[in-house]
Design a protein around this motif. Structure first.
Motif, PDB file in Angstrom:
ATOM      1  N   ALA A 213      65.778  -8.983 121.380  1.00  0.00           N
ATOM      2  CA  ALA A 213      65.309  -9.372 120.163  1.00  0.00           C
ATOM      3  C   ALA A 213      64.032  -9.353 119.780  1.00  0.00           C
ATOM      4  N   ARG A 214      63.508  -8.562 119.004  1.00  0.00           N
ATOM      5  CA  ARG A 214      62.171  -8.433 118.477  1.00  0.00           C
ATOM      6  C   ARG A 214      61.851  -9.520 117.533  1.00  0.00           C
ATOM      7  N   SER A 215      60.562  -9.938 117.467  1.00  0.00           N
ATOM      8  CA  SER A 215      59.890 -10.832 116.564  1.00  0.00           C
ATOM      9  C   SER A 215      59.444  -9.958 115.519  1.00  0.00           C
ATOM     10  N   THR A 216      59.057 -10.817 114.559  1.00  0.00           N
ATOM     11  CA  THR A 216      58.613 -10.201 113.272  1.00  0.00           C
ATOM     12  C   THR A 216      57.352  -9.228 113.432  1.00  0.00           C
ATOM     13  N   GLU A 217      56.497  -9.916 114.236  1.00  0.00           N
ATOM     14  CA  GLU A 217      55.305  -9.385 114.652  1.00  0.00           C
ATOM     15  C   GLU A 217      55.395  -7.807 115.424  1.00  0.00           C
ATOM     16  N   GLN A 218      56.461  -7.724 116.335  1.00  0.00           N
ATOM     17  CA  GLN A 218      56.752  -6.654 117.206  1.00  0.00           C
ATOM     18  C   GLN A 218      57.514  -5.600 116.292  1.00  0.00           C
ATOM     19  N   ASN A 219      58.460  -6.185 115.254  1.00  0.00           N
ATOM     20  CA  ASN A 219      59.055  -5.294 114.403  1.00  0.00           C
ATOM     21  C   ASN A 219      57.995  -4.297 113.445  1.00  0.00           C
ATOM     22  N   VAL A 220      56.972  -5.138 112.721  1.00  0.00           N
ATOM     23  CA  VAL A 220      55.730  -4.567 112.331  1.00  0.00           C
ATOM     24  C   VAL A 220      55.046  -3.759 113.167  1.00  0.00           C
ATOM     25  N   PHE A 221      54.681  -4.144 114.406  1.00  0.00           N
ATOM     26  CA  PHE A 221      54.249  -3.189 115.228  1.00  0.00           C
ATOM     27  C   PHE A 221      54.638  -1.939 115.210  1.00  0.00           C
ATOM     28  N   VAL A 224      54.679   0.143 111.979  1.00  0.00           N
ATOM     29  CA  VAL A 224      53.282   0.983 112.066  1.00  0.00           C
ATOM     30  C   VAL A 224      53.299   2.225 112.777  1.00  0.00           C
ATOM     31  N   GLU A 225      53.946   2.117 114.018  1.00  0.00           N
ATOM     32  CA  GLU A 225      53.986   3.131 114.838  1.00  0.00           C
ATOM     33  C   GLU A 225      54.673   4.141 114.204  1.00  0.00           C
ATOM     34  N   GLN A 226      56.003   3.844 113.530  1.00  0.00           N
ATOM     35  CA  GLN A 226      56.709   4.894 112.927  1.00  0.00           C
ATOM     36  C   GLN A 226      56.056   5.584 111.678  1.00  0.00           C
ATOM     37  N   ILE A 227      55.179   4.678 111.050  1.00  0.00           N
ATOM     38  CA  ILE A 227      54.117   5.327 109.806  1.00  0.00           C
ATOM     39  C   ILE A 227      53.398   6.426 110.566  1.00  0.00           C
ATOM     40  N   ALA A 228      52.577   5.979 111.539  1.00  0.00           N
ATOM     41  CA  ALA A 228      51.830   6.769 112.418  1.00  0.00           C
ATOM     42  C   ALA A 228      52.225   7.953 112.683  1.00  0.00           C
ATOM     43  N   ALA A 229      53.447   7.986 113.273  1.00  0.00           N
ATOM     44  CA  ALA A 229      54.145   9.261 113.596  1.00  0.00           C
ATOM     45  C   ALA A 229      54.925   9.815 112.357  1.00  0.00           C
ATOM     46  N   VAL A 230      54.656   9.547 111.145  1.00  0.00           N
ATOM     47  CA  VAL A 230      55.126  10.050 109.940  1.00  0.00           C
ATOM     48  C   VAL A 230      56.742  10.271 109.871  1.00  0.00           C
ATOM     49  N   HIS A 231      57.423   9.135 110.576  1.00  0.00           N
ATOM     50  CA  HIS A 231      58.914   8.865 110.706  1.00  0.00           C
ATOM     51  C   HIS A 231      59.221   7.918 109.471  1.00  0.00           C
ATOM     52  N   LEU A 232      59.052   8.227 108.307  1.00  0.00           N
ATOM     53  CA  LEU A 232      59.199   7.464 107.267  1.00  0.00           C
ATOM     54  C   LEU A 232      60.580   6.799 107.098  1.00  0.00           C
ATOM     55  N   GLU A 233      61.602   7.550 107.257  1.00  0.00           N
ATOM     56  CA  GLU A 233      62.758   6.941 107.225  1.00  0.00           C
ATOM     57  C   GLU A 233      63.095   5.703 108.188  1.00  0.00           C
ATOM     58  N   LYS A 234      62.513   5.907 109.426  1.00  0.00           N
ATOM     59  CA  LYS A 234      62.557   5.145 110.472  1.00  0.00           C
ATOM     60  C   LYS A 234      61.986   3.486 110.035  1.00  0.00           C
ATOM     61  N   ALA A 235      60.568   3.890 109.447  1.00  0.00           N
ATOM     62  CA  ALA A 235      59.678   2.872 108.959  1.00  0.00           C
ATOM     63  C   ALA A 235      60.582   2.094 107.938  1.00  0.00           C
ATOM     64  N   LEU A 236      61.076   2.591 107.075  1.00  0.00           N
ATOM     65  CA  LEU A 236      61.659   1.924 105.931  1.00  0.00           C
ATOM     66  C   LEU A 236      63.038   1.203 106.419  1.00  0.00           C
ATOM     67  N   THR A 237      63.784   1.967 107.447  1.00  0.00           N
ATOM     68  CA  THR A 237      64.850   1.102 108.204  1.00  0.00           C
ATOM     69  C   THR A 237      64.527  -0.050 108.562  1.00  0.00           C
ATOM     70  N   ILE A 238      63.282  -0.166 109.263  1.00  0.00           N
ATOM     71  CA  ILE A 238      62.840  -1.547 110.076  1.00  0.00           C
ATOM     72  C   ILE A 238      62.378  -2.415 108.982  1.00  0.00           C
TER      73      ILE A 238
END
Length: 339
Positions: A213-221, A224-238
Motif C-alpha cells: 500500500a502506497r502512502s499519499t506521499e509515495q503516490n504523489v512521488f 510527479v514521475e509520470q508527469i516528468a515522463a509525460v505519461h499524463l493518463e497515468k498521472a491523472l489516474t493516480i
C-alpha cells in the motif's frame, strides 16, 4: 574500522573491546546490535552475559563497574549502553551525573571479558569532547548514515535472499517507490512479499503493485514521475485514486510543489558539482530520493521548474481563497503540464 570489517571480526569471534554506533539509520544499528548478540553470546548464556543500560537512568561509572566485574558462569559479557548525552552533542538535561574520565581510564586497560557497545542516539558524535577524541583512537566507531541508492537496493535484495527469495533490482526499485526509504517499513513490506512468494519464489513488480500500500506521499512521488515522463493518463489516474481516498486537493498540490522544489534544488546543486551524498546532506533527504529527483529534473530546464513552482503557488492561493474549484484547478494544472 568500517562496518564490514567490524562484522567480519565479530563473525570470527575476534571482537573489539568497545564499539560506538551512531547515525540516522537506527534500524541498521539495531540490526548490528542483534548480530553482535547472536554471534558473541550463546543463547544459554544470555541471562548472565547480556546487560543493557540507559545513561539517562544509570551513571556511566556504574556501567563500567559492571564491565570490570568478572562474569559469573559465562566466559564474557556484552554490555549495550544507550546514550544521548555523554558522547553526543547538545546540553545534557538529565538528572544523572556522568564522569567521562572514568571511561577514559577504562579505555587505557579494557578488560578482555567484557565488550562495551554504545548505541548513541545522535547523527554525529561531539568531537569537541575529550572522551570522543580518545574513543576515535581506542574504540571501533561505526557511523550508520543513510545508504546511497545502490546500497539501499542491494540491502533489499540481500534481505530477500535471507528468506530464500529472488528479488531483482527493478523489483527492489518498485518497492522503494511504493513504500519509501524508511528501512523498518521496507523490511516489513519485503517480509510480506517473501511470505507471499514462498521459499524459493521470485518476487515480481506485480507483487509489489498488488501487496504494498502506497502512502499519499509515495503516490504523489509516482504522480510527479509520470508527469516528468509525460505519461499524463497515468498521472491523472493516480490523482483520481487519491481523490477516491478522500485526500485533500490542497495537500496533494503542496506535495507536488515539494517534489518540484526538490527537483529544482537538486538540479542547481548538481550544477555546482555537489555529489549525491552532499546534496542529500544539504537538503536533509535520503540519497535515493536525491537520485530519483535528479533523474526527473534532467527532463526539465531550470526555468521551466521555476515556472511550474510559480504556477503552483498561484494555484495554492486560488484554492485557499475559493477563487477556483480545488479539483478543477489541479486537473487544469496537470493537463497544462502534460500538454
Amino acid at each position: 574500522m568500517d562496518l564490514k570489517t567490524a562484522s567480519k571480526d565479530i563473525q570470527n569471534n575476534n571482537p573489539a573491546p568497545i564499539y560506538v554506533c551512531y547515525g540516522a539509520e537506527k534500524y541498521r544499528i539495531n540490526e548490528f546490535v542483534d548480530f553482535a548478540i547472536q554471534k558473541l553470546i550463546e543463547p544459554e548464556h544470555r541471562d548472565f552475559a547480556l546487560a543493557r543500560y540507559d545513561l539517562s537512568e544509570t551513571p556511566l561509572e556504574t556501567v563500567l563497574e559492571d564491565a570490570e566485574e568478572i562474569p559469573f558462569m559465562v566466559p564474557r559479557k556484552l554490555i549495550i549502553i544507550r546514550d544521548s548525552s555523554v558522547l553526543a552533542a547538545g546540553k545534557d538535561n538529565g538528572k544523572i551525573e556522568h564522569r567521562a574520565e572514568a571511561l577514559l581510564r577504562y579505555m587505557e586497560e579494557p578488560v578482555d571479558y567484557s565488550i562495551l557497545l554504545f548505541w548513541v542516539n545522535a547523527e554525529k558524535l561531539d568531537e569537541r569532547k575529550k572522551v570522543v577524541k580518545a574513543l576515535k583512537n581506542k574504540a571501533c566507531l561505526l557511523p550508520f548514515q543513510p545508504m546511497n541508492a545502490d546500497e539501499l537496493l542491494t540491502w533489499l535484495i540481500r534481505h530477500a535472499k535471507k528468506q530464500e527469495c529472488e528479488c531483482s533490482k527493478s523489483v527492489a526499485e518498485a518497492l522503494v517507490q511504493a513504500a519509501g526509504t524508511t528501512l523498518g517499513i521496507l523490511s516489513a513490506e519485503m517480509d510480506k512479499l517473501c511470505l507471499h512468494a514462498g521459499r524459493g519464489g521470485t518476487l515480481t513488480e506485480q507483487d509489489v503493485e498488488k501487496l504494498v500500500a502506497r502512502s499519499t506521499e509515495q503516490n504523489v512521488f509516482i504522480l510527479v514521475e509520470q508527469i516528468a515522463a509525460v505519461h499524463l493518463e497515468k498521472a491523472l489516474t493516480i490523482f483520481y485514486d487519491l481523490l477516491k481516498q478522500r485526500e485533500e486537493p490542497i495537500k496533494i498540490a503542496a506535495l507536488i510543489a515539494r517534489q518540484f522544489r526538490i527537483m529544482l534544488q537538486v538540479k542547481e546543486l548538481a550544477g555546482q558539482n555537489y555529489s549525491q551524498q552532499q546534496i542529500a546532506s544539504q537538503l536533509s533527504l535520503h540519497p535515493y530520493a536525491v537520485k530519483i529527483a535528479g533523474e526527473q529534473a534532467r527532463r526539465f530546464e531550470s526555468a521551466k521548474l521555476r515556472s511550474i513552482l510559480a504556477h503552483l503557488a498561484r494555484l495554492d492561493y486560488q484554492m485557499k481563497t475559493g477563487a477556483i474549484d480545488k479539483v478543477l484547478g489541479l486537473e487544469m494544472f496537470l493537463l497544462r503540464l502534460g500538454a
